[in-house]
Scaffold this active site. Sequence first.
Site, PDB file in Angstrom:
ATOM      1  N   GLU A  69       0.816  -1.216   0.000  1.00 33.67           N
ATOM      2  CA  GLU A  69       0.000   0.000   0.000  1.00 33.67           C
ATOM      3  C   GLU A  69       0.850   1.266   0.000  1.00 33.67           C
ATOM      4  O   GLU A  69       0.455   2.286  -0.574  1.00 33.67           O
ATOM      5  CB  GLU A  69      -0.962   0.010   1.189  1.00 33.67           C
ATOM      6  CG  GLU A  69      -2.097  -1.013   1.102  1.00 33.67           C
ATOM      7  CD  GLU A  69      -1.728  -2.388   1.611  1.00 33.67           C
ATOM      8  OE1 GLU A  69      -0.534  -2.601   1.950  1.00 33.67           O
ATOM      9  OE2 GLU A  69      -2.611  -3.269   1.692  1.00 33.67           O
ATOM     10  N   PHE A 131     -11.589  -8.208  13.332  1.00 33.21           N
ATOM     11  CA  PHE A 131     -10.435  -8.539  12.498  1.00 33.21           C
ATOM     12  C   PHE A 131     -10.174  -7.413  11.495  1.00 33.21           C
ATOM     13  O   PHE A 131     -11.069  -6.982  10.782  1.00 33.21           O
ATOM     14  CB  PHE A 131     -10.689  -9.859  11.755  1.00 33.21           C
ATOM     15  CG  PHE A 131      -9.576 -10.245  10.825  1.00 33.21           C
ATOM     16  CD1 PHE A 131      -8.323 -10.604  11.321  1.00 33.21           C
ATOM     17  CD2 PHE A 131      -9.777 -10.240   9.448  1.00 33.21           C
ATOM     18  CE1 PHE A 131      -7.299 -10.954  10.456  1.00 33.21           C
ATOM     19  CE2 PHE A 131      -8.752 -10.589   8.582  1.00 33.21           C
ATOM     20  CZ  PHE A 131      -7.507 -10.949   9.084  1.00 33.21           C
ATOM     21  N   LYS A 181     -18.014  -1.939   5.181  1.00 34.11           N
ATOM     22  CA  LYS A 181     -18.303  -2.936   4.148  1.00 34.11           C
ATOM     23  C   LYS A 181     -19.802  -3.027   3.873  1.00 34.11           C
ATOM     24  O   LYS A 181     -20.229  -3.198   2.720  1.00 34.11           O
ATOM     25  CB  LYS A 181     -17.750  -4.297   4.583  1.00 34.11           C
ATOM     26  CG  LYS A 181     -17.678  -5.312   3.452  1.00 34.11           C
ATOM     27  CD  LYS A 181     -16.868  -6.529   3.874  1.00 34.11           C
ATOM     28  CE  LYS A 181     -16.742  -7.521   2.721  1.00 34.11           C
ATOM     29  NZ  LYS A 181     -15.903  -8.686   3.093  1.00 34.11           N
TER      30      LYS A 181
END
Length: 579
Positions: A69, A131, A181
Amino acid sequence: MGTVEVPELTSQPKTTATKRMTGAEAMVRILLEENVDMAFGYPGGAIMPVYDALYDHQDTIHHVLARHEQGAIHMAQGYARANGKVGVCLATSGPGATNLITGIADAQIDSTPLVCITGQVNSSLLGSDAFQECDVLGISMPVTKWNYQITRAEEIPQALAKAFYLARTGRPGPVVIDITKDAQFEEFDFAYQKCTSLRSYTPKPKLDLSKVEEAAELINNAERPYVLFGQGVLLANAEKEFKQFIEKTGIPSAWTIMGLSALETDHPLNVGMLGMHGNYGPNLLTNECDILIAIGMRFDDRVTGNLSTYARQAKVIHLEIDPAEIDKNVSADVPVLGDAKESLTELIKHVKPNSHEEWLQRFRDCDKEEWDKVIEEELHPTTDVLSMGEVIRIINKKTNDDHILVTDVGQHQMVACRYTNFSRSKSNITSGGLGTMGFGLPAGIGAALGAPDRTVIAVVGDGGFQMTMQELATIYQTKAKVKVLLLNNEFLGMVRQWQQLFFEKRYSSTELINPDFQQLAKGFYIPTKKVTERENLDKAIEEFINYDGAYFLEVMVGKENNVFPMVPSGSGVAEIRLE
């Protein structure tokens, strides 16, 4: 300017035409609306819906898959600096997002427009240490122009519109949009309108004409006026007005490394580089001018040295777009707040034609002294040891002074900036403020992809190169035509230089036992050559420049060569050392 407030547009987007789609699809549609044709990133669990939506738009948005990244965001920086568009970077949550932070901080201090989109865990899991969850807003807040977390799909149009507007306007900078998400999966009625204004945000301060007149009065009566210019000239596209101003007034002008290439190298009023490893005259004579005119620069400590002895004799005029920079480091007698192009356009009307030949001769005399003691030996060494300067000199010749220079950080950066000749604006890309080692290679890839019609040369050292060398794989995958020049001195050269000069040559952890860079480049299918003898250098550089594609050239240079002149840390600019 970091904040997590709900976006406040001065007018609500029109919703005359809506279409039902997922949040992820909406984000890709917005990228298209904002004329994004290239994005840099690395996929992962929390950003997968966006990547899935990108799959259907591969013919219009080219996604560059980096190998880390940090590489992706430096590529986005290089892309933005090379072509003037907003760089777009994608990453997943947790480590994906945190790996962007160095690049975001780099973009913030160097005023590079970026929109970084990071995936986040489902909104129901926020704060649960799920997570790959981390507080992206908290981490990025100090190093962004704005950041925002989206938890509902209906927020996407306004948030993205504001992100692009903020990134590109005023003093540009990075914006982070963190999207959960579930918001990416959620369907909503999509409509989009670009943002053109925001309540309480003034990208270009209104020019105070009385300040312009005050500045002109000082300039017209000055005997030894001196201009310092920075990246603000480039960001405002004010190169033409800048040149008109200095040519009308006849004022010697010196540049910061972020302002490099705004004025061609061979212009008679271009007196050279400011700062710790800048030219002798521009530093020394800062403390002899009577009027100091700073244009689009922020008086970085690398430029000023010891502030208590900096230009105390001079009246200071500061042309600057960001009010936070006025009086931050150096007090301005006449602050001219505004866009550099607008400020210079007005200032030109009020200044009188003039010349300062005797004052300009002082810079030329300093140039002669610096040439005799430093430059001649660096560009034309009399020993068998290759110097960084002579490599740059030959590159100037082979490119006719016309290429985009991208540098990493260290001795090679200072040498390349000092000795590269520029004939065209917006041709220098470097990590000026943060000084990020590892910047050069990926930024060079981004620049090559952003400006495919130009020759892009990424000059790197053996230390910084090894921080992001995995991006050679990105070169192989994208076929980016970046020329990588490795100046290998088998040391962390700048740190070693300081250890030599200020720590009694105690070379603590600066000598590098390097891998075989030739085998490394070959492993990524990149043509390569290594030069150890002067007799082979000219021909190797010619092949390097003329090759149609990426090329890796390694040149072994002096292990213990130093970069001079030098203003020792904590010293004043007048204490600059030539040896």
